[in-house]
Design an enzyme around this catalytic site. Structure first.
Site, short mmCIF file in Angstrom:
data_model
loop_
_atom_site.label_atom_id
_atom_site.label_comp_id
_atom_site.label_asym_id
_atom_site.label_seq_id
_atom_site.Cartn_x
_atom_site.Cartn_y
_atom_site.Cartn_z
N HIS A 1 0.85 -1.20 0.00
CA HIS A 1 0.00 0.00 0.00
C HIS A 1 0.89 1.25 0.00
O HIS A 1 1.83 1.35 0.79
CB HIS A 1 -0.91 0.01 1.24
CG HIS A 1 -2.01 -1.01 1.18
ND1 HIS A 1 -3.14 -0.82 0.40
CD2 HIS A 1 -2.15 -2.21 1.76
CE1 HIS A 1 -3.93 -1.88 0.54
NE2 HIS A 1 -3.37 -2.73 1.36
N PHE B 1 -10.64 -8.42 12.88
CA PHE B 1 -10.69 -7.22 13.71
C PHE B 1 -12.09 -6.62 13.68
O PHE B 1 -12.57 -6.21 12.61
CB PHE B 1 -9.65 -6.22 13.20
CG PHE B 1 -8.35 -6.89 12.89
CD1 PHE B 1 -7.89 -7.01 11.59
CD2 PHE B 1 -7.63 -7.52 13.89
CE1 PHE B 1 -6.72 -7.69 11.29
CE2 PHE B 1 -6.46 -8.21 13.61
CZ PHE B 1 -6.00 -8.30 12.30
N ASP C 1 -14.45 -4.26 13.55
CA ASP C 1 -14.55 -2.81 13.29
C ASP C 1 -15.93 -2.51 12.73
O ASP C 1 -16.90 -3.21 13.04
CB ASP C 1 -13.47 -2.44 12.28
CG ASP C 1 -13.82 -2.96 10.89
OD1 ASP C 1 -13.54 -2.29 9.91
OD2 ASP C 1 -14.44 -4.03 10.83
N ASP D 1 -9.28 -11.12 6.75
CA ASP D 1 -9.78 -9.81 7.20
C ASP D 1 -9.23 -8.68 6.33
O ASP D 1 -9.98 -7.85 5.81
CB ASP D 1 -9.37 -9.59 8.66
CG ASP D 1 -9.72 -8.20 9.14
OD1 ASP D 1 -9.09 -7.23 8.71
OD2 ASP D 1 -10.68 -8.09 9.92
N ASP E 1 -10.11 -4.48 2.35
CA ASP E 1 -9.73 -3.84 1.08
C ASP E 1 -10.85 -3.98 0.06
O ASP E 1 -11.12 -3.08 -0.74
CB ASP E 1 -8.42 -4.44 0.55
CG ASP E 1 -7.23 -4.02 1.41
OD1 ASP E 1 -6.21 -4.73 1.40
OD2 ASP E 1 -7.32 -2.99 2.12
#
Ligand SMILES: Nc1nc2c(c(CN[C@H]3C=C[C@H](O)[C@@H]3O)cn2[C@@H]2O[C@H](COP(=O)(O)O)[C@@H](O)[C@H]2O)c(=O)[nH]1
Length: 368
Positions: free
Chosen positions: A77, A268, A270, A340, A345
């Site tokens: 990235h 994760f 989120d 994940d 992404d």
């Protein structure tokens, strides 16, 4: 049974252990999966659809193969640091102290955004861009001594670091400053001011590192009681886990990123993963929760709906991971982290194409 006759089951376990077939593990557990399964078993507003999870496993695996998804994807990235050294550990630690709550109700042109390298960055990438920009402007934003210096590291300086190219300010700036202050104090008190020492204190165990962070840093202790549920808190530990995962990926499992039990790290929890898992049919919401999410109603942090959303998403990705391993037993380097990262992404690509089929849920907190 007389005293001198041992329990046959215990004897059998002992024999297996002696034959090396059963490792009574000394390795620590984070407790995240256990808590996620408990919430899933008791959830009434979030359900998993097994057929969709099986289909998702096949789709995710083939797309990850196609895109050659690996830990190295992380450094590819543009904005992520590339050097495999202490400065990258400091960058990731700073980033994951602040890696929460970027969402805005404003339009795409009015929402909080960071201008950097001739581009406008929003969401998570606005955080990474702001940190890179601050370093280039000579602000030692990744130095824990700076975080503790109340003369130097003021709210105004943080506003400068996260200055927006729109009229909207980054959310929760005061909370972010408090997190940096606390992290700087704990590093000073326990880890000689360096996140490298924190990593080394875990002796190569990802689970131990997550547990150390939850124990020593209040700002990483993402655990909450399930309303109406058991007394024992549910440990979700999203930013502690993503810190370990980011270090593992940035260093490609070597050096500071070498963890023998990295596969114990879960997805994760989120606000993006539940959104894509729902879009794929893997998790389903009860009608009232579905309406609340679609109407962008704020779900209070620690509320039953929010806890069910986060914990069931963790359990869902665990089932998808197991299904991928069942379909592809030889799939090396496959774990919840890479699944994940891929899903995050992917939902960002879907968002950029304006094709979100349901909004992400709205919770304002320092946890994610
Ligand atoms: N589960 C999960 N959550 C993630 C990420 C990332 C970025 N990880 C990078 C590293 C490797 C990957 O390839 C990604 O490029 C950010 N977030 C969380 O999402 C929210 C931000 O959303 P938005 O405002 O739309 O950008 C916020 O809670 C943030 O903490 C992830 O990977 N997984």
């Amino acid at each position: 049974m007389s005293d001198d006759e041992a329990d046959p089951e215990l004897l059998a376990l002992l024999r297996q252990h002696l034959r090396g077939k059963l490792t009574i593990s000394e390795e620590p557990e984070t407790g995240v999966l256990e808590g996620a399964e408990y919430v899933y078993d008791n959830a009434i507003d979030v359900a998993l659809d097994m057929r969709s999870c099986k289909n998702a496993a096949a789709i995710i695996y083939s797309k990850m193969q196609e895109k050659k998804y690996s830990p190295a994807t992380w450094s590819a990235h543009d904005l992520h640091p590339k050097t495999k050294d202490e400065s990258t550990v400091a960058f990731i630690f700073t980033m994951d102290i602040l890696n929460f709550c970027f969402w805005s109700e404003k339009s795409d042109t009015e929402r909080f955004a960071i201008s950097y390298r001739d581009q406008r960055w929003t969401g998570y990438w606005s955080l990474v861009a702001a940190l890179q920009r601050a370093l280039e402007e000579g602000i030692p934003i990744t130095d824990s001594h700076f975080w503790q210096d109340e003369e130097e590291c003021t709210l105004d300086v943080l506003k400068q670091v996260f200055r927006s190219c729109t009229d909207e300010e980054m959310p929760l700036l005061e909370e972010r400053l408090a997190c940096l202050r606390e992290a700087g104090t704990v590093l000073y008190q326990k880890y000689n001011c360096s996140p490298v020492n924190l990593i080394q204190a875990a002796n190569g165990s990802a689970a131990a590192l997550v547990n150390l962070m939850a124990r020593d840093f209040r700002c990483f202790r993402d655990e909450h009681r399930l309303p109406g549920g058991r007394r024992k808190p549910i440990r979700l530990l999203k930013r502690a886990q993503i810190f370990v995962a980011d270090v593992w990926a940035a260093f490609e499992g070597q050096g500071y990123g070498a963890f023998r039990d990295i596969d114990k790290i879960t997805m994760f929890a989120d606000y993006r993963l539940p959104q894509i898992l729902n879009s794929m049919g893997c998790i389903a919401y009860s009608p009232p929760l579905d309406v609340a999410v679609r109407q962008k109603k704020e779900l209070p942090s620690g509320s039953s709906w929010e806890m069910q959303l986060r914990a069931c998403s963790i359990w869902c990705v665990e089932l998808i991971r197991k299904e991928i391993m069942r379909q592809h037993p030889d799939a090396e380097k496959m774990n919840a982290i890479l699944i994940d990262f891929f899903l995050y992404d992917t939902i960002k690509e879907i968002e950029a194409a304006g094709q979100e089929s349901i909004p992400h849920h709205r919770t304002r907190s320092i946890w994610y």
